[in-house]
Write an enzyme that holds these catalytic residues in place. Structure first.
Site, short mmCIF file in Angstrom:
data_model
loop_
_atom_site.label_atom_id
_atom_site.label_comp_id
_atom_site.label_asym_id
_atom_site.label_seq_id
_atom_site.Cartn_x
_atom_site.Cartn_y
_atom_site.Cartn_z
CG ASP A 134 -2.20 0.75 1.04
OD1 ASP A 134 -2.32 1.46 0.02
OD2 ASP A 134 -3.08 0.65 1.91
CG ASP A 152 -8.41 4.31 -0.56
OD1 ASP A 152 -8.18 3.09 -0.64
OD2 ASP A 152 -7.80 5.07 0.22
CD GLU A 181 -0.13 5.97 -3.35
OE1 GLU A 181 -0.50 4.88 -3.79
OE2 GLU A 181 -0.22 6.30 -2.14
#
Length: 775
Positions: A426, A491, A429
């Site tokens: 995950d 998401d 970024e």
């Protein structure tokens, strides 16, 4: 970024110096080096006191040409993406001064004199080119009135841009995972990875590569911020600009979008094959829900008791203690016996996935360990870069340091040796730019590239510990990230609109070189209504990879049943139907995955990729092909209404046997246990016998289902075996290895004898008679 004020003027504070002419072209180091002054040279005095662009054009690999535009070159060679080494091609300067670079079937020509003209040709026609007022070095005043770059970046002082013209009707695709319209014409696209969710213009996976339906693609070899204006600022052109003194890009020729992708992935890398078990159903704890081993066991018992196939169980963030992510340590309060628990999960026939990210919280002992060893990004004053967003006082692992990579990998190796099978990588970024990297890399250029370094480090240790079985579940990426599958969409919200934007993001990513893709079934944020959940189940289980996941609520199907679970349209029944269907399609999906690894063609294929010659198919972004032969149109409404397009040919509805002749637009209404899934004419679909799991001996009980249409010989790959199917108007003949496989045409089926089967075609399959019954 936009620098002009209409066609004639520049914006206030913008000083543009355009390449005006090709003054001189020379062959140097197997490349064409062109001097391009920013004014026309009429006298010797014109050579004084002006910026000059040096444009280098070189063959790279067959069908690919590299172009570099440079103003000042004293800054050294910046970090770039990893690309294939140069091979072949030719460079010449003709007697009239025209420079010609040839690579495979692609030719680049620079015409001497004024105006500036760099042209790319293939197959006897012009593809695109850089003409008058296309290449420029831009200088900005401190108060220049231009569109601002992404929020982390201040406005730079100098930029370089290129504009390549767009032919009439040329459509542009790709540029990574973008959640807006699939066709990028008219859009401004900033390649700058951000954690913005699927309902925004930001993207987790920025890829500075676009392809067109006009026989070429463009890869901008700049890992930092790249700003694209696609037929927007200059409506006849695609513009890309970067901060600094140079810009490098590749033009990639291909007769079809698939051929362009094949060459692009030859340049930047192709995905490895993923194991059969990864195509099965993944179930997770969700994010902030309460769970321990008893909760996990209750989910698994519930899936088993309801006859719901399951291949992978995933533990999200809270397998570790709060405030300490990522410290690689099980929270002993809820998981006191991780090795025993993992063994118990394996006894159920399950693989196990764990969540990680590259951020280390200050409360974790791992933070002090990493900081002392120099494994974390530092500020210019030498202190560790930290902030409180996400995890209190967290630092960021520096993957430009070999020592930091080895440290991070060793932490993961412990988990893998405990019994973990896959890792969800995950984040990646939120990478700061006010930092110093161990290898001295420019932090602005490392921002997007960080995702690639992070995922590469994790994938490497998985390959070492799980040879042939390495699987990531990654969110962030950039060019080259396709080498480390699988990627998921990030998401989303639990709505039909978000389901549609999720699909658009996946199709855009597929046209950016990524072969495998997934998403959170039901949406991540919020709790989906039962109708949204059930429609998303059908879509998710007819995607490359399939995972049930949410934020603050569980995603086990029986929680979404209002009534009888035995009802065919209940969430439980819908999940059972499509999970079992996908398992039976696993030999077909594995063959599509192998094709992705060999050619770069993605498992989920946008319509423009599958039907490049059909103008109607080019903008479609609510349907796709799963593999080469299955057309899927997800349903984005509670009522079940769906509009879809079937290209020319005969199509068979996989779930009903209905035959439809295209090209045709159709409006259909489907119950929750159905959706449009059409099989292309002439297809030979390998259907596995077992529907409880995807990782079985697929030849044992395999059925080859031949569909009407086409007179040809097709090879069907099932694992390492190749079965050959020859069709005519009247007959179908199949040969393959000896074993318990069979051939099916319409309602007739024959077992293979001595490795062959032969059947006459029936005129029409009976409704519901397309899929052979599971045994």
């Amino acid at each position: 970024m936009r620098f002009t004020d209409g066609f004639w003027l520049m914006r206030p504070g913008v000083e543009a110096h355009y390449a005006r002419e090709a003054y001189e072209a020379r062959v140097r180091d197997d490349a064409l080096v062109v001097t391009a002054p920013t004014k026309a040279i009429r006298t010797r005095g014109d050579t004084l006191n002006l910026p000059v662009l040096t444009v280098t054009v070189a063959p790279h690999i067959p069908g690919v040409v590299r172009v570099r535009i440079e103003h000042h070159t004293g800054g050294g060679e910046p970090v770039r993406f990893e690309t294939a080494p140069r091979s072949g091609g030719s460079v010449t300067v003709e007697p009239d001064g025209t420079g010609v670079v040839t690579s495979g079937g692609l030719e680049a020509r620079v015409t001497p004199g004024e105006p500036w003209n760099l042209e790319f040709r293939a197959g006897g026609r012009r593809l695109t080119g850089s003409g008058h007022r296309s290449q420029a070095w831009i200088r900005l005043a401190p108060d220049a009135q231009v569109d601002p770059p992404p929020v982390e970046l201040g406005l730079g002082r100098t930029y370089v841009h290129e504009q390549l013209d767009l032919g009439v009707g040329t459509l542009v695709y790709g540029l990574g995972e973008r959640f807006g319209p699939l066709v990028k014409n008219g859009q401004t696209v900033e390649i700058w990875n951000a954690d913005g969710g699927t309902s925004s213009e930001q993207a987790y996976k920025g890829v500075p590569f676009y392809l067109t339906d006009a026989g070429y693609g463009v890869f901008v070899d700049e890992p930092g911020h790249v700003s694209f204006e696609v037929g927007s600022e200059a409506v006849q052109r695609a513009q890309f600009s970067v901060e600094g003194e140079s810009l490098q890009y590749f033009v990639i020729a291909g007769e079809t979008p698939a051929a362009i992708l094949e060459r692009y992935t030859a340049l930047t890398g192709r995905p490895v094959e993923v194991p059969a078990w990864s195509y099965g159903t993944w179930l997770t704890t969700s994010f902030t829900t309460d769970y321990d081993e008893a909760t996990v066991t209750s989910f698994l018992d519930g899936m088993r008791d309801r006859d719901l196939p399951l291949s992978v169980f995933h533990f999200d963030c809270f397998w570790m203690r709060e405030f300490q992510w990522t410290d690689f340590l099980w929270d002993e309060r809820v998981f006191p016996d991780p090795e025993g628990m993992l063994a118990r999960l394996h006894e159920r026939g399950l693989k196990v996935s764990l969540w990680i990210n590259p951020y280390i919280a200050q409360a974790s002992p791992a933070f002090a360990e990493a900081a002392a060893a120099g494994h974390l990004l530092r500020r210019p004053d030498g202190s560790v870069w930290q902030w409180d967003l996400w995890q209190a006082g967290m630092g960021v692992v520096d993957f430009t340091s070999d020592a930091a990579v080895a440290w991070f990998q060793e932490k993961l190796r412990v988990l893998l040796r405990q019994g973990v099978d896959a890792l969800k990588t995950d984040f990646g970024e939120r990478i700061p730019v006010d930092v110093v990297y161990a290898d001295g890399s420019d932090p602005r250029r490392m921002h997007n590239l960080y995702a690639e370094r992070y995922n590469a480090a994790v994938h490497e240790v998985l390959e070492q510990e799980r040879p042939g079985e390495a699987v990531l579940f990654a969110r962030s990426a950039t060019a080259g990230g396709q080498r480390h599958p699988v990627h998921w969409g990030g998401d989303s919200t639990s709505t039909f609109a978000s389901m549609a934007e999720t699909l658009r993001g996946g199709l855009s990513l597929s046209l950016s070189g990524f072969g495998f893709w997934s998403h959170d079934i039901g949406g991540f944020e919020g709790t989906p209504a039962a109708d949204v959940f059930k429609r998303w189940v059908a879509f998710g289980l007819l995607s490359s990879h399939s995972r049930f996941h949410g934020s603050d609520s569980y995603r086990v199907p029986w929680l979404f049943d209002d009534g009888d679970e035995a009802d065919p349209e209940s969430a439980t029944s819908v999940t059972r139907r499509f999970a079992r269907l996908k398992n039976r399609l696993s030999p077909y999906l594995l063959a599509a995955g192998r094709e992705a690894a060999e050619t770069g063609t993605p498992v989920m294929r946008p319509m423009v990729l599958a039907f490049p010659g059909d103008p109607t198919a080019r903008p479609l972004d609510r349907q796709y092909l799963l593999g080469p032969d299955l057309l899927v149109a997800p349903v984005f409404s509670a009522e079940g209404d769906v509009e879809l397009y079937l290209p020319a040919g005969t199509w068979t509805q996989l779930l009903t046997g209905e035959r439809v002749t295209g090209p045709v637009w159709r409006r259909e209404r489907h119950g929750f246990d159905s959706l449009p899934v059409y099989v292309r004419e002439g297809a030979v679909l390998p259907i596995g016998e077992r529907d409880d799991r995807p990782d079985t001996d697929h030849l044992d009980g395999l059925v080859l289902v031949a569909f009407p249409g086409g007179d040809e010989v097709r090879e069907v790959r099932v694992g390492d075996a190749v079965l050959t199917v020859e069709t005519t108007d009247e007959e179908v003949h199949a040969t393959g290895p000896e074993g318990r496989w069979s051939l099916r045409v319409g309602g007739a089926q024959q077992a293979a004898e001595a490795g062959s089967a032969h059947l006459r075609r029936t005129a029409e399959p009976a409704p519901g008679d397309v899929l052979p019954e599971a045994r």
